[in-house]
Design a protein around this motif. Structure first.
Motif, PDB file in Angstrom:
ATOM      1  N   ILE A   1      11.343   8.727  22.368  1.00  0.00           N
ATOM      2  CA  ILE A   1      12.190   9.371  21.369  1.00  0.00           C
ATOM      3  C   ILE A   1      11.338   9.693  20.139  1.00  0.00           C
ATOM      4  O   ILE A   1      10.392   8.954  19.816  1.00  0.00           O
ATOM      5  CB  ILE A   1      13.391   8.471  20.993  1.00  0.00           C
ATOM      6  CG1 ILE A   1      14.428   9.239  20.158  1.00  0.00           C
ATOM      7  CG2 ILE A   1      12.924   7.211  20.281  1.00  0.00           C
ATOM      8  CD1 ILE A   1      15.759   8.496  20.024  1.00  0.00           C
ATOM      9  N   VAL A   2      11.656  10.797  19.504  1.00  0.00           N
ATOM     10  CA  VAL A   2      11.076  11.154  18.205  1.00  0.00           C
ATOM     11  C   VAL A   2      12.252  11.417  17.277  1.00  0.00           C
ATOM     12  O   VAL A   2      13.090  12.280  17.555  1.00  0.00           O
ATOM     13  CB  VAL A   2      10.164  12.399  18.288  1.00  0.00           C
ATOM     14  CG1 VAL A   2       9.610  12.745  16.905  1.00  0.00           C
ATOM     15  CG2 VAL A   2       9.037  12.183  19.290  1.00  0.00           C
ATOM     16  N   ALA A   3      12.326  10.637  16.207  1.00  0.00           N
ATOM     17  CA  ALA A   3      13.445  10.754  15.258  1.00  0.00           C
ATOM     18  C   ALA A   3      12.890  10.863  13.850  1.00  0.00           C
ATOM     19  O   ALA A   3      11.693  10.678  13.624  1.00  0.00           O
ATOM     20  CB  ALA A   3      14.355   9.532  15.396  1.00  0.00           C
ATOM     21  N   LEU A   4      13.774  11.153  12.892  1.00  0.00           N
ATOM     22  CA  LEU A   4      13.300  11.227  11.515  1.00  0.00           C
ATOM     23  C   LEU A   4      14.249  10.555  10.551  1.00  0.00           C
ATOM     24  O   LEU A   4      15.451  10.445  10.792  1.00  0.00           O
ATOM     25  CB  LEU A   4      13.011  12.657  11.084  1.00  0.00           C
ATOM     26  CG  LEU A   4      14.140  13.645  10.869  1.00  0.00           C
ATOM     27  CD1 LEU A   4      14.736  13.503   9.486  1.00  0.00           C
ATOM     28  CD2 LEU A   4      13.613  15.049  11.023  1.00  0.00           C
ATOM     29  N   LYS A   5      13.658  10.101   9.472  1.00  0.00           N
ATOM     30  CA  LYS A   5      14.378   9.514   8.339  1.00  0.00           C
ATOM     31  C   LYS A   5      13.865  10.224   7.098  1.00  0.00           C
ATOM     32  O   LYS A   5      12.679  10.170   6.790  1.00  0.00           O
ATOM     33  CB  LYS A   5      14.096   8.007   8.257  1.00  0.00           C
ATOM     34  CG  LYS A   5      14.446   7.352   6.923  1.00  0.00           C
ATOM     35  CD  LYS A   5      15.925   7.313   6.687  1.00  0.00           C
ATOM     36  CE  LYS A   5      16.257   6.597   5.385  1.00  0.00           C
ATOM     37  NZ  LYS A   5      17.444   7.159   4.771  1.00  0.00           N
ATOM     38  N   ASN A   6      14.765  10.924   6.406  1.00  0.00           N
ATOM     39  CA  ASN A   6      14.406  11.532   5.129  1.00  0.00           C
ATOM     40  C   ASN A   6      14.508  10.462   4.054  1.00  0.00           C
ATOM     41  O   ASN A   6      15.579   9.886   3.858  1.00  0.00           O
ATOM     42  CB  ASN A   6      15.337  12.705   4.811  1.00  0.00           C
ATOM     43  CG  ASN A   6      15.105  13.868   5.730  1.00  0.00           C
ATOM     44  OD1 ASN A   6      13.992  14.343   5.878  1.00  0.00           O
ATOM     45  ND2 ASN A   6      16.152  14.319   6.397  1.00  0.00           N
ATOM     46  N   VAL A   7      13.417  10.192   3.386  1.00  0.00           N
ATOM     47  CA  VAL A   7      13.380   9.135   2.375  1.00  0.00           C
ATOM     48  C   VAL A   7      13.579   9.785   1.007  1.00  0.00           C
ATOM     49  O   VAL A   7      12.711  10.522   0.537  1.00  0.00           O
ATOM     50  CB  VAL A   7      12.043   8.358   2.423  1.00  0.00           C
ATOM     51  CG1 VAL A   7      12.049   7.226   1.414  1.00  0.00           C
ATOM     52  CG2 VAL A   7      11.787   7.829   3.826  1.00  0.00           C
ATOM     53  N   THR A   8      14.741   9.531   0.388  1.00  0.00           N
ATOM     54  CA  THR A   8      15.040  10.149  -0.906  1.00  0.00           C
ATOM     55  C   THR A   8      15.032   9.103  -2.014  1.00  0.00           C
ATOM     56  O   THR A   8      15.177   7.901  -1.762  1.00  0.00           O
ATOM     57  CB  THR A   8      16.417  10.840  -0.891  1.00  0.00           C
ATOM     58  OG1 THR A   8      17.436   9.844  -0.927  1.00  0.00           O
ATOM     59  CG2 THR A   8      16.584  11.725   0.334  1.00  0.00           C
ATOM     60  N   ILE A   9      14.897   9.553  -3.233  1.00  0.00           N
ATOM     61  CA  ILE A   9      14.899   8.651  -4.384  1.00  0.00           C
ATOM     62  C   ILE A   9      16.260   7.958  -4.523  1.00  0.00           C
ATOM     63  O   ILE A   9      16.376   6.931  -5.191  1.00  0.00           O
ATOM     64  CB  ILE A   9      14.509   9.388  -5.688  1.00  0.00           C
ATOM     65  CG1 ILE A   9      14.160   8.406  -6.802  1.00  0.00           C
ATOM     66  CG2 ILE A   9      15.583  10.359  -6.119  1.00  0.00           C
ATOM     67  CD1 ILE A   9      12.974   7.516  -6.536  1.00  0.00           C
ATOM     68  N   ASN A  10      17.294   8.484  -3.862  1.00  0.00           N
ATOM     69  CA  ASN A  10      18.633   7.894  -3.928  1.00  0.00           C
ATOM     70  C   ASN A  10      18.814   6.670  -3.034  1.00  0.00           C
ATOM     71  O   ASN A  10      19.891   6.084  -3.023  1.00  0.00           O
ATOM     72  CB  ASN A  10      19.685   8.943  -3.553  1.00  0.00           C
ATOM     73  CG  ASN A  10      19.734  10.061  -4.557  1.00  0.00           C
ATOM     74  OD1 ASN A  10      19.618   9.840  -5.750  1.00  0.00           O
ATOM     75  ND2 ASN A  10      19.875  11.280  -4.065  1.00  0.00           N
TER      76      ASN A  10
ATOM     77  N   PHE B   1      15.268   1.505  -3.633  1.00  0.00           N
ATOM     78  CA  PHE B   1      14.286   1.922  -4.629  1.00  0.00           C
ATOM     79  C   PHE B   1      14.563   1.361  -6.020  1.00  0.00           C
ATOM     80  O   PHE B   1      13.645   1.214  -6.820  1.00  0.00           O
ATOM     81  CB  PHE B   1      14.178   3.447  -4.704  1.00  0.00           C
ATOM     82  CG  PHE B   1      13.349   4.055  -3.605  1.00  0.00           C
ATOM     83  CD1 PHE B   1      12.194   3.440  -3.146  1.00  0.00           C
ATOM     84  CD2 PHE B   1      13.726   5.251  -3.029  1.00  0.00           C
ATOM     85  CE1 PHE B   1      11.428   3.995  -2.139  1.00  0.00           C
ATOM     86  CE2 PHE B   1      12.970   5.826  -2.017  1.00  0.00           C
ATOM     87  CZ  PHE B   1      11.822   5.203  -1.573  1.00  0.00           C
ATOM     88  N   SER B   2      15.802   1.016  -6.329  1.00  0.00           N
ATOM     89  CA  SER B   2      16.103   0.485  -7.658  1.00  0.00           C
ATOM     90  C   SER B   2      15.425  -0.863  -7.886  1.00  0.00           C
ATOM     91  O   SER B   2      15.176  -1.251  -9.021  1.00  0.00           O
ATOM     92  CB  SER B   2      17.615   0.367  -7.880  1.00  0.00           C
ATOM     93  OG  SER B   2      18.170  -0.560  -6.966  1.00  0.00           O
ATOM     94  N   GLY B   3      15.071  -1.568  -6.814  1.00  0.00           N
ATOM     95  CA  GLY B   3      14.410  -2.854  -6.980  1.00  0.00           C
ATOM     96  C   GLY B   3      13.051  -2.936  -6.314  1.00  0.00           C
ATOM     97  O   GLY B   3      12.355  -3.935  -6.448  1.00  0.00           O
TER      98      GLY B   3
ATOM     99  N   HIS C   1       9.235   1.229 -11.019  1.00  0.00           N
ATOM    100  CA  HIS C   1       8.146   2.010 -11.622  1.00  0.00           C
ATOM    101  C   HIS C   1       7.259   2.698 -10.577  1.00  0.00           C
ATOM    102  O   HIS C   1       6.438   3.544 -10.918  1.00  0.00           O
ATOM    103  CB  HIS C   1       7.292   1.099 -12.512  1.00  0.00           C
ATOM    104  CG  HIS C   1       6.616  -0.001 -11.743  1.00  0.00           C
ATOM    105  ND1 HIS C   1       7.305  -1.110 -11.294  1.00  0.00           N
ATOM    106  CD2 HIS C   1       5.345  -0.138 -11.323  1.00  0.00           C
ATOM    107  CE1 HIS C   1       6.475  -1.894 -10.631  1.00  0.00           C
ATOM    108  NE2 HIS C   1       5.279  -1.328 -10.633  1.00  0.00           N
ATOM    109  N   HIS C   2       7.415   2.342  -9.303  1.00  0.00           N
ATOM    110  CA  HIS C   2       6.600   2.901  -8.219  1.00  0.00           C
ATOM    111  C   HIS C   2       7.395   2.769  -6.914  1.00  0.00           C
ATOM    112  O   HIS C   2       7.190   1.848  -6.143  1.00  0.00           O
ATOM    113  CB  HIS C   2       5.268   2.134  -8.128  1.00  0.00           C
ATOM    114  CG  HIS C   2       4.311   2.686  -7.132  1.00  0.00           C
ATOM    115  ND1 HIS C   2       3.667   3.888  -7.292  1.00  0.00           N
ATOM    116  CD2 HIS C   2       3.884   2.188  -5.949  1.00  0.00           C
ATOM    117  CE1 HIS C   2       2.875   4.099  -6.252  1.00  0.00           C
ATOM    118  NE2 HIS C   2       3.000   3.074  -5.419  1.00  0.00           N
ATOM    119  N   PRO C   3       8.373   3.679  -6.659  1.00  0.00           N
ATOM    120  CA  PRO C   3       9.285   3.523  -5.523  1.00  0.00           C
ATOM    121  C   PRO C   3       8.578   3.586  -4.160  1.00  0.00           C
ATOM    122  O   PRO C   3       8.014   4.604  -3.792  1.00  0.00           O
ATOM    123  CB  PRO C   3      10.282   4.664  -5.680  1.00  0.00           C
ATOM    124  CG  PRO C   3       9.737   5.571  -6.718  1.00  0.00           C
ATOM    125  CD  PRO C   3       8.638   4.874  -7.431  1.00  0.00           C
TER     126      PRO C   3
END
Length: 147
Positions: free
Chosen positions: A34-43, A47-49, A53-55
């Motif tokens: 399988i080839v899948a994807l995950k879009n990694v967004t600032i939301n 990332f808040s923890g 300062h460097h997500p």
């Protein structure tokens, strides 16, 4: 080779926000890979923890995303879907290596191949890439258990 949108993915995975880590299946070959994807967004909630300062996406979540892709492949291979009476668990993770951090804005490509299946335990070779560069690699072992 076929693809899956999020609506079909939700049939195979019990995970939901904020723990659903597969956005799309680009291609799969039943019983093989399988080839899948995950879009990694600032939301992303982590990332808040990690770290404000460097997500950076936590490595354990990259491994979890690979396992979710493996679960989709396995259930598709078995001809079944997610159910309320069983859960797909990790039983082992070997040789995990993190080569580069995953940052907000990256598109994580998840590549999983079935190595073998014995007595309900599935073993996989897994790798995550960003921009065709290896990010994480691991050997995963998983099984379904009734709850």
């Amino acid at each position: 080779m076929s693809a899956m949108d999020i609506h079909e993915i939700l049939k195979y995975l019990p995970h939901r926000y904020p723990f659903l880590l597969v956005d799309k299946v680009i291609a799969y070959e039943t019983g093989k890979s399988i080839v899948a994807l995950k879009n990694v967004t600032i939301n992303e909630p982590f990332f808040s923890g990690h770290f404000p300062h460097h997500p950076v996406m936590p490595g354990v979540l990259i491994v979890e995303a690979l396992a979710q892709a493996a679960a989709i492949l396995t259930l598709r291979t078995k001809g079944s879907v997610s159910s309320d009476d069983s859960v797909y668990y990790f039983v082992g993770i070997d040789g995990v290596r993190f080569k580069k951090p995953v940052m907000a804005g990256d598109q994580l490509i998840l590549k999983v191949e079935i190595e073998r299946q014995i007595k309900g335990v599935w073993k996989y070779t897994a790798r995550a890439e960003v921009d065709d560069k290896l990010i994480t690699e691991a050997k995963l072992m998983c099984t379904a258990r009734n709850v």
